[in-house]
Design an enzyme around this catalytic site. Structure first.
Site, PDB file in Angstrom:
ATOM      1  N   SER A 111      75.517  24.006  48.936  1.00 25.12           N
ATOM      2  CA  SER A 111      74.620  24.368  50.033  1.00 25.12           C
ATOM      3  C   SER A 111      73.428  25.562  49.803  1.00 25.12           C
ATOM      4  CB  SER A 111      75.358  24.811  51.331  1.00 25.12           C
ATOM      5  OG  SER A 111      75.903  26.020  51.068  1.00 25.12           O
TER       6      SER A 111
ATOM      7  N   ARG B 100      84.720  31.044  25.617  1.00 25.94           N
ATOM      8  CA  ARG B 100      83.769  31.058  26.558  1.00 25.94           C
ATOM      9  C   ARG B 100      82.254  31.395  25.913  1.00 25.94           C
ATOM     10  NH1 ARG B 100      84.755  32.941  31.439  1.00 25.94           N
ATOM     11  NH2 ARG B 100      86.495  33.680  31.073  1.00 25.94           N
TER      12      ARG B 100
ATOM     13  N   ILE C 136      83.022  33.078  34.741  1.00 26.96           N
ATOM     14  CA  ILE C 136      82.519  34.624  34.281  1.00 26.96           C
ATOM     15  C   ILE C 136      81.622  34.198  33.088  1.00 26.96           C
ATOM     16  CG2 ILE C 136      83.378  36.561  33.510  1.00 26.96           C
ATOM     17  CD1 ILE C 136      85.660  36.416  35.193  1.00 26.96           C
TER      18      ILE C 136
ATOM     19  N   HIS D 152      76.159  36.581  46.774  1.00 31.41           N
ATOM     20  CA  HIS D 152      77.633  36.924  46.847  1.00 31.41           C
ATOM     21  C   HIS D 152      77.511  37.160  48.418  1.00 31.41           C
ATOM     22  CE1 HIS D 152      81.752  38.264  46.139  1.00 31.41           C
ATOM     23  NE2 HIS D 152      81.528  39.360  46.904  1.00 31.41           N
TER      24      HIS D 152
ATOM     25  N   ASP E 218      79.904  40.795  40.266  1.00 31.59           N
ATOM     26  CA  ASP E 218      79.353  40.962  41.538  1.00 31.59           C
ATOM     27  C   ASP E 218      78.752  42.326  41.478  1.00 31.59           C
ATOM     28  OD1 ASP E 218      80.069  38.302  42.434  1.00 31.59           O
ATOM     29  OD2 ASP E 218      82.081  38.993  42.944  1.00 31.59           O
TER      30      ASP E 218
ATOM     31  N   ALA F  53      73.335  32.547  56.953  1.00 30.75           N
ATOM     32  CA  ALA F  53      72.694  33.972  56.405  1.00 30.75           C
ATOM     33  C   ALA F  53      72.028  34.044  55.121  1.00 30.75           C
ATOM     34  CB  ALA F  53      73.176  35.219  56.847  1.00 30.75           C
ATOM     35  N   GLU F  54      73.276  33.343  54.026  1.00 28.59           N
ATOM     36  CA  GLU F  54      72.913  33.158  52.979  1.00 28.59           C
ATOM     37  C   GLU F  54      71.720  32.162  52.452  1.00 28.59           C
ATOM     38  OE1 GLU F  54      76.261  32.190  50.161  1.00 28.59           O
ATOM     39  OE2 GLU F  54      77.422  32.758  51.491  1.00 28.59           O
TER      40      GLU F  54
HETATM   41  C1  GRF Z   1      78.696  31.131  48.720  1.00 24.86           C
HETATM   42  O1  GRF Z   1      79.243  31.490  49.700  1.00 24.86           O
HETATM   43  C2  GRF Z   1      78.189  31.906  47.655  1.00 24.86           C
HETATM   44  O2  GRF Z   1      77.865  33.026  48.440  1.00 24.86           O
HETATM   45  C3  GRF Z   1      79.210  32.145  47.050  1.00 24.86           C
HETATM   46  O3  GRF Z   1      79.723  30.679  46.657  1.00 24.86           O
HETATM   47  C4  GRF Z   1      79.547  29.958  47.829  1.00 24.86           C
HETATM   48  C5  GRF Z   1      78.579  28.714  47.492  1.00 24.86           C
HETATM   49  O4  GRF Z   1      78.400  27.937  48.456  1.00 24.86           O
HETATM   50  N1  GRF Z   1      79.066  32.630  45.311  1.00 24.86           N
HETATM   51  P1  GRF Z   1      77.529  26.689  48.068  1.00 24.86           P
HETATM   52  O5  GRF Z   1      78.059  25.735  46.688  1.00 24.86           O
HETATM   53  O6  GRF Z   1      76.171  27.337  47.750  1.00 24.86           O
HETATM   54  O7  GRF Z   1      77.413  25.817  49.361  1.00 24.86           O
END
Ligand code: GRF
Length: 215
Positions: free
Chosen positions: A12, A64, A91, A108, A144, A172-173
């Site tokens: 998203s 990794r 990671i 985050h 993070d 908000a993201e």
């Molecule tokens: C989001 O909450 C982001 O902050 C975290 O993982 C989630 C990813 O969601 N790191 P999406 O795949 O972008 O919908």
């Protein structure tokens, strides 16, 4: 600026970055979307927008470092100048992180440096926090951590479940990541002594400081 987006799941935030970068005059374009999981729904989001995708499946690599080397090669093949991690659940090795130093962003779902790691919203509620939020930061070797580009504060409301709170923070993201990307891609936000300095009026960088509670 050519951007590569790393995802592992739903996508998203990727969707919001795609929408923003398609706006005329936006200083970045997404040239590739890479997932470590072949079944990530976000791959379809990219495909629907006509953006090239690649899968670098961590299960196909013995270490990794081997996985990271292929990820790095795929990004360089696509001409990527800046990485946006958006729900990328691997990671990365110190070597990878160092070679993309100040050229990799992550989002985050907390107000860093509080609540690093997983189960963020559960822990925010358990702790009794009244305010949470989300952060876009430059990536450093420690999970993070890294210079903060932008943050949005989001209220925690009485009766919130982790799912309800996650949805409010996610909204908000979706506003924050395009804003932060714009600041970095335009050259207005730069890392100086491990803090982000923003040139010009700060209004935009501080714009959506607070997302009002949903009625
Ligand atoms: C989001 O909450 C982001 O902050 C975290 O993982 C989630 C990813 O969601 N790191 P999406 O795949 O972008 O919908």
């Amino acid at each position: 600026m050519k951007v590569g987006v790393l995802i592992s799941g739903r996508g998203s935030n990727l969707r919001s970055l795609i929408a923003a970068t398609k706006e005329p005059g936006f200083p970045a374009e997404i040239v590739i979307v890479i997932s470590n999981r072949p079944d990530a729904p976000g791959l379809d989001v990219a495909r629907a927008a006509g953006i090239p995708t690649e899968v670098v499946n961590h299960k196909d690599y013995p270490t990794r470092e081997a996985f990271d080397a292929e990820l790095d090669a795929a990004l360089r093949r696509a001409g990527v100048e800046l990485i946006c991690s958006a729900g990328f659940m691997r990671i990365l090795s110190d070597g990878f992180v160092e070679s993309w130093r100040d050229r990799q962003l992550n989002i985050h779902p907390s107000l860093l440096p509080a609540f690093k790691g997983l189960r963020v919203h559960e822990r925010v509620i358990e702790t009794g926090c009244r305010i949470t939020g989300c952060t876009v930061h430059f990536v450093r070797a420690a999970m993070d951590e890294g210079p903060i580009v932008a943050q949005v504060a989001v209220p925690v409301l009485e009766g919130d479940t982790p799912e309800v709170l996650a949805d409010r923070v996610l909204e908000a993201e979706h506003k924050l990541y395009p804003l932060a990307l714009k600041l970095v891609a335009s050259g207005r936000a730069r890392v100086v002594n491990e803090r982000v300095e923003i040139d010009g009026p700060r209004g935009e960088a501080q714009a959506p400081l607070f997302v009002p509670p949903v009625a």
